[in-house]
Write an enzyme that holds these catalytic residues in place. Structure first.
Site, mmCIF file in Angstrom:
data_model
loop_
_atom_site.group_PDB
_atom_site.id
_atom_site.type_symbol
_atom_site.label_atom_id
_atom_site.label_comp_id
_atom_site.label_asym_id
_atom_site.label_seq_id
_atom_site.Cartn_x
_atom_site.Cartn_y
_atom_site.Cartn_z
ATOM 1 N N HIS A 55 -12.477 -18.009 -32.038
ATOM 2 C CA HIS A 55 -12.074 -16.821 -31.374
ATOM 3 C C HIS A 55 -10.969 -17.519 -30.098
ATOM 4 O O HIS A 55 -11.364 -18.501 -29.525
ATOM 5 C CB HIS A 55 -13.276 -16.079 -30.712
ATOM 6 N N GLU A 86 15.599 0.739 -55.766
ATOM 7 C CA GLU A 86 14.381 0.156 -56.556
ATOM 8 C C GLU A 86 14.261 1.248 -57.638
ATOM 9 O O GLU A 86 14.031 2.424 -57.647
ATOM 10 C CB GLU A 86 13.178 -0.112 -55.917
ATOM 11 N N ALA A 104 13.634 -3.910 -55.392
ATOM 12 C CA ALA A 104 12.912 -4.223 -53.971
ATOM 13 C C ALA A 104 11.610 -5.121 -54.373
ATOM 14 O O ALA A 104 10.473 -4.799 -54.030
ATOM 15 C CB ALA A 104 12.418 -2.634 -53.482
ATOM 16 N N GLY A 105 11.885 -6.062 -54.871
ATOM 17 C CA GLY A 105 10.833 -7.209 -55.283
ATOM 18 C C GLY A 105 11.009 -8.268 -54.156
ATOM 19 O O GLY A 105 11.523 -7.901 -52.972
ATOM 20 N N VAL A 106 10.325 -9.398 -54.346
ATOM 21 C CA VAL A 106 9.997 -10.041 -53.185
ATOM 22 C C VAL A 106 11.450 -10.538 -52.617
ATOM 23 O O VAL A 106 11.788 -10.749 -51.368
ATOM 24 C CB VAL A 106 9.273 -11.669 -54.023
ATOM 25 N N LYS A 124 13.475 -19.405 -46.516
ATOM 26 C CA LYS A 124 12.314 -19.533 -45.238
ATOM 27 C C LYS A 124 13.126 -19.766 -44.118
ATOM 28 O O LYS A 124 12.559 -19.316 -43.018
ATOM 29 C CB LYS A 124 11.286 -20.384 -45.629
ATOM 30 N N ALA A 175 6.466 -21.282 -56.956
ATOM 31 C CA ALA A 175 6.562 -22.875 -56.925
ATOM 32 C C ALA A 175 5.161 -23.627 -56.975
ATOM 33 O O ALA A 175 5.218 -24.328 -57.830
ATOM 34 C CB ALA A 175 7.246 -23.277 -55.573
ATOM 35 N N ALA A 183 19.045 -8.318 -57.082
ATOM 36 C CA ALA A 183 17.779 -9.104 -57.153
ATOM 37 C C ALA A 183 16.806 -8.684 -58.047
ATOM 38 O O ALA A 183 15.761 -7.965 -57.696
ATOM 39 C CB ALA A 183 17.391 -9.267 -55.644
ATOM 40 N N VAL A 184 17.068 -8.421 -59.370
ATOM 41 C CA VAL A 184 16.528 -7.595 -60.335
ATOM 42 C C VAL A 184 15.606 -8.736 -61.144
ATOM 43 O O VAL A 184 14.933 -8.259 -62.164
ATOM 44 C CB VAL A 184 17.191 -6.960 -61.389
HETATM 45 P P1 FAD Z 1 13.229 -24.863 -60.653
HETATM 46 O O1 FAD Z 1 12.875 -24.959 -59.243
HETATM 47 O O2 FAD Z 1 14.154 -23.792 -61.220
HETATM 48 O O3 FAD Z 1 13.733 -26.200 -61.240
HETATM 49 C C1 FAD Z 1 14.347 -26.534 -62.686
HETATM 50 C C2 FAD Z 1 15.159 -27.758 -62.631
HETATM 51 O O4 FAD Z 1 15.325 -28.053 -64.010
HETATM 52 C C3 FAD Z 1 16.553 -27.366 -61.962
HETATM 53 O O5 FAD Z 1 16.588 -28.447 -60.877
HETATM 54 C C4 FAD Z 1 17.465 -27.356 -62.871
HETATM 55 O O6 FAD Z 1 18.542 -28.264 -62.210
HETATM 56 C C5 FAD Z 1 16.719 -28.425 -63.862
HETATM 57 N N1 FAD Z 1 17.187 -28.123 -65.321
HETATM 58 C C6 FAD Z 1 17.448 -27.046 -65.991
HETATM 59 N N2 FAD Z 1 17.855 -27.590 -67.143
HETATM 60 C C7 FAD Z 1 18.031 -28.651 -67.335
HETATM 61 C C8 FAD Z 1 18.497 -29.469 -68.422
HETATM 62 N N3 FAD Z 1 18.951 -29.056 -69.491
HETATM 63 N N4 FAD Z 1 18.778 -30.809 -67.972
HETATM 64 C C9 FAD Z 1 18.371 -31.454 -66.913
HETATM 65 N N5 FAD Z 1 17.720 -30.609 -65.876
HETATM 66 C C10 FAD Z 1 17.751 -29.338 -66.113
HETATM 67 N N6 FAD Z 1 8.519 -19.294 -54.920
HETATM 68 C C11 FAD Z 1 7.389 -19.551 -54.096
HETATM 69 O O7 FAD Z 1 6.278 -19.929 -54.494
HETATM 70 N N7 FAD Z 1 7.460 -19.224 -52.798
HETATM 71 C C12 FAD Z 1 8.595 -18.570 -52.123
HETATM 72 O O8 FAD Z 1 8.556 -18.419 -50.894
HETATM 73 C C13 FAD Z 1 9.802 -18.602 -52.857
HETATM 74 N N8 FAD Z 1 10.804 -17.967 -52.512
HETATM 75 C C14 FAD Z 1 12.095 -17.914 -53.399
HETATM 76 C C15 FAD Z 1 12.977 -17.338 -52.812
HETATM 77 C C16 FAD Z 1 14.424 -17.406 -53.859
HETATM 78 C C17 FAD Z 1 15.623 -17.026 -53.096
HETATM 79 C C18 FAD Z 1 14.030 -17.724 -55.023
HETATM 80 C C19 FAD Z 1 15.456 -17.599 -55.915
HETATM 81 C C20 FAD Z 1 13.052 -18.332 -55.716
HETATM 82 C C21 FAD Z 1 11.848 -18.275 -54.639
HETATM 83 N N9 FAD Z 1 10.789 -18.841 -55.437
HETATM 84 C C22 FAD Z 1 9.686 -18.698 -54.511
HETATM 85 C C23 FAD Z 1 10.609 -18.901 -56.660
HETATM 86 C C24 FAD Z 1 10.575 -20.635 -56.962
HETATM 87 O O9 FAD Z 1 11.983 -21.089 -56.584
HETATM 88 C C25 FAD Z 1 10.367 -20.900 -58.400
HETATM 89 O O10 FAD Z 1 9.348 -20.336 -58.870
HETATM 90 C C26 FAD Z 1 10.486 -22.753 -58.503
HETATM 91 O O11 FAD Z 1 11.450 -23.239 -58.209
HETATM 92 C C27 FAD Z 1 10.051 -22.773 -60.085
HETATM 93 O O12 FAD Z 1 9.918 -24.141 -60.141
HETATM 94 P P2 FAD Z 1 10.404 -24.765 -61.503
HETATM 95 O O13 FAD Z 1 10.205 -26.439 -61.379
HETATM 96 O O14 FAD Z 1 9.750 -24.161 -62.665
HETATM 97 O O15 FAD Z 1 12.003 -24.555 -61.766
HETATM 98 P P1 AMP Z 2 11.220 -9.226 -58.907
HETATM 99 O O1 AMP Z 2 10.628 -8.947 -60.296
HETATM 100 O O2 AMP Z 2 10.036 -9.460 -57.869
HETATM 101 O O3 AMP Z 2 12.288 -10.277 -58.788
HETATM 102 O O4 AMP Z 2 11.827 -7.919 -58.541
HETATM 103 C C1 AMP Z 2 12.940 -7.262 -59.267
HETATM 104 C C2 AMP Z 2 13.047 -5.798 -58.939
HETATM 105 O O5 AMP Z 2 14.271 -5.138 -59.303
HETATM 106 C C3 AMP Z 2 11.808 -5.131 -59.623
HETATM 107 O O6 AMP Z 2 11.105 -4.175 -58.668
HETATM 108 C C4 AMP Z 2 12.662 -4.112 -60.672
HETATM 109 O O7 AMP Z 2 12.064 -2.942 -61.043
HETATM 110 C C5 AMP Z 2 13.777 -4.037 -59.862
HETATM 111 N N1 AMP Z 2 15.145 -3.455 -60.821
HETATM 112 C C6 AMP Z 2 15.098 -3.941 -62.084
HETATM 113 N N2 AMP Z 2 16.326 -3.369 -62.638
HETATM 114 C C7 AMP Z 2 16.788 -2.400 -61.689
HETATM 115 C C8 AMP Z 2 17.873 -1.449 -61.741
HETATM 116 N N3 AMP Z 2 18.712 -1.034 -62.647
HETATM 117 N N4 AMP Z 2 17.972 -0.586 -60.558
HETATM 118 C C9 AMP Z 2 17.195 -0.761 -59.500
HETATM 119 N N5 AMP Z 2 16.096 -1.767 -59.504
HETATM 120 C C10 AMP Z 2 15.793 -2.450 -60.556
#
Ligand code: FAD
Ligand code: AMP
Length: 471
Positions: A450, A210, A188-190, A57, A326, A275-276
């Site tokens: 408004h 995609e 083409a996911g999030v 973000k 999150a 980004a799959v």
């Molecule tokens: P995580 O945030 O993955 O945290 C897990 C933690 O566990 C990590 O810090 C890791 O180091 C620790 N851990 C793992 N195994 C061990 C172990 N054995 N010992 C000690 N520690 C360990 N979600 C949204 O809601 N809004 C968004 O805008 C959004 N944008 C995103 C953008 C990107 C690029 C990505 C990659 C993800 C995005 N997400 C978004 C998804 C979001 O980040 C996750 O859903 C969220 O972080 C999951 O939270 P969690 O606490 O389950 O796991």
């Molecule tokens: P998300 O689930 O939001 O992370 O999005 C991942 C996207 O990747 C989904 O829309 C899938 O359909 C797409 N995807 C997964 N595997 C492939 C592939 N081999 N080629 C193109 N797109 C893919």
């Protein structure tokens, strides 16, 4: 051996929130996390704060300003010449945002007297957890309750290795110091759309491949079709029905082979983002030894109260499957803590908002029109375009629409879908409406300020009864 009431493994949004709520409820809590940042320093906040929600973000916001200055400023009478985009400074600002927030998590845990351990946790029998700390020492602890909140990590497609040089995962995509001339994205996911928007705004030619035939199949089709048009107009080249088969990389050049309607195609790009999707972080946790079962995709199986197949061990957040968001993990963390304290708590999985932070933003909660149709629910819809809102014109941001889906007989709101500026904020009203079991008529009778973008929700509710005023 140290004793705790609750041991939380993972300090992402699921784990740290659970740990804080447990501490508020009077438990002695340990929270273990193994994350180290690029400087090799232990850091909290998990994927979300370090390489997920927050840094993405930060870059989306910075590049939105770039887009404004280049494409819209002139209309506001702002003549900009000699605009220079300094990507390393933009990246430094992003890193600073991450630093502020991860430090914030550390101080929240401290304030709540949660004991934090920096290292890798492994489960042993009899509610024991072994921690290999980053300082080389080990800790043995035992907890009445153990919560696994170990999150997820990016996955790839077979035979496509991520080197974060030429072939990047989301973490690599967040760290680029210059915009590649041609950038390919698989998926083409999030994440694919958000990263595509960032780098397209910074000058890359972006091609997204995609596999699925439909764009954003989880979103309402009215919204996904309109979003596809708007994103294409911005310059994102999104190609559907393209299943990537093979990728070959050499310095500065990536060759992608994909199938489009059975025919083999080739794409040459300078960098490729994969980004799959994401997979559960369970490796090294020792789940088998304590009989914690996982499903076919590797997510930990839990019941309605986040209990795993092993008594006294729970799982929340991404590692427990479901929506990988999150806020979903955080809500599970709070609700689980309250269960452990014998309180009543629940998470309403039917009222979880989804947001994609492209511009316009895409946000929804509850059911789509196609879901209602498929499950035989009789429904009505109300739509209202942003271009009919005074505030949207004042902002010069008129693309997009509001759509409300409600039950035909009871009028109860079943879903709301927004494509437009600040959809991430506007969707909150619909979450409240669905949680409170409101009808479209209720929203139609509530006074909305408004001029505001929120008036669109009001008008969509009126439109569900064919009595919108301004359209
Ligand atoms: P995580 O945030 O993955 O945290 C897990 C933690 O566990 C990590 O810090 C890791 O180091 C620790 N851990 C793992 N195994 C061990 C172990 N054995 N010992 C000690 N520690 C360990 N979600 C949204 O809601 N809004 C968004 O805008 C959004 N944008 C995103 C953008 C990107 C690029 C990505 C990659 C993800 C995005 N997400 C978004 C998804 C979001 O980040 C996750 O859903 C969220 O972080 C999951 O939270 P969690 O606490 O389950 O796991
Ligand atoms: P998300 O689930 O939001 O992370 O999005 C991942 C996207 O990747 C989904 O829309 C899938 O359909 C797409 N995807 C997964 N595997 C492939 C592939 N081999 N080629 C193109 N797109 C893919």
């Amino acid at each position: 051996m140290q004793q705790f009431d609750v041991i939380v493994i993972g300090a992402g949004p699921a784990g740290y929130v659970c740990a804080i709520r447990c501490a508020q409820l009077g438990f002695q809590v340990a929270c273990i996390d193994k994350w180290v940042n690029a400087k090799g320093k232990p850091t909290l906040g998990g994927t979300c704060l370090n390489v997920g929600c927050i840094p993405s973000k930060a870059l989306l916001d910075s590049t939105h300003h770039v887009h404004f200055l280049r494409e819209q400023a002139a209309q506001h009478g702002l003549k900009i010449s000699g605009l220079e985009v300094d990507i390393p400074t933009m990246q430094k600002r992003k890193d600073k945002v991450v630093q502020i927030l991860t430090r914030g998590v550390a101080s929240l845990l401290k304030k709540n007297k949660v004991e934090v351990f920096a290292g890798s946790a492994r489960l042993g029998g009899e509610q024991r957890v072994h921690v290999d700390q980053h300082d080389g020492s080990t800790v043995e602890m035992q907890g009445r309750h153990i919560v696994i909140a170990s999150g997820s990590q990016p996955t790839s497609i077979p035979d496509v290795g991520i080197d974060n040089e030429n072939i990047l995962d989301s973490t690599g995509a967040l760290g680029l110091q210059e915009a590649p001339e041609r950038l390919g994205i698989i998926g083409a996911g999030v994440i694919g759309l958000e990263m595509g928007s960032v780098w397209q705004r910074l000058g890359s030619e972006v091609i997204i491949l995609e596999a699925l035939p439909d764009f954003l199949p989880a979103a309402d089709q009215t919204v996904s079709k309109e979003a596809m048009k708007l994103l294409a107009k911005q310059g994102l080249d999104i190609r559907m029905n393209c299943r990537v088969q093979e990728v070959q990389a050499s310095t500065g050049k990536v060759s992608v082979t994909y199938h489009l309607n059975g025919a083999e195609q080739r794409l040459e790009v300078n960098k490729l983002i994969v980004a799959v999707g994401r997979m559960a972080n369970t490796e090294g946790l020792g789940l088998d030894g304590v009989h914690v079962a996982t499903d076919q995709k590797g997510f930990i199986k839990v019941d309605a109260h986040w209990r795993t197949s092993s008594e006294g061990i729970y799982a929340i957040g991404d590692v427990a499957g479901g929506a990988m968001l999150a806020h979903k993990g955080s809500e599970e963390g709070m609700a689980l803590a309250e269960h452990l304290a014998d309180q009543y708590a629940h998470v309403n999985y039917d009222a979880i908002p989804w947001v994609i932070y492209t511009w316009p933003e895409i946000a929804w909660v509850g059911q789509t029109e196609q879901q209602c149709k498929a499950s035989g629910i009789s429904y009505r819809t109300g739509e209202f375009p942003f271009r009919a809102l005074g505030r949207a014109h004042a902002m010069d941001d008129t693309a997009g629409l509001f759509k409300i889906v409600c039950d035909k007989e009871s009028d109860r709101i079943l879903g709301a879908h927004i494509l437009g500026p600040s959809a991430s904020e506007l969707i909150c009203e619909a979450v409240v409406a669905i949680e409170s079991e409101l009808c479209a008529e209720d929203l139609a009778r509530m006074v909305h300020a408004h001029p505001s973008l929120a008036e669109g929700m009001h008008e969509a509710a009126l439109a569900a009864d064919q009595r919108a005023i301004h359209f």
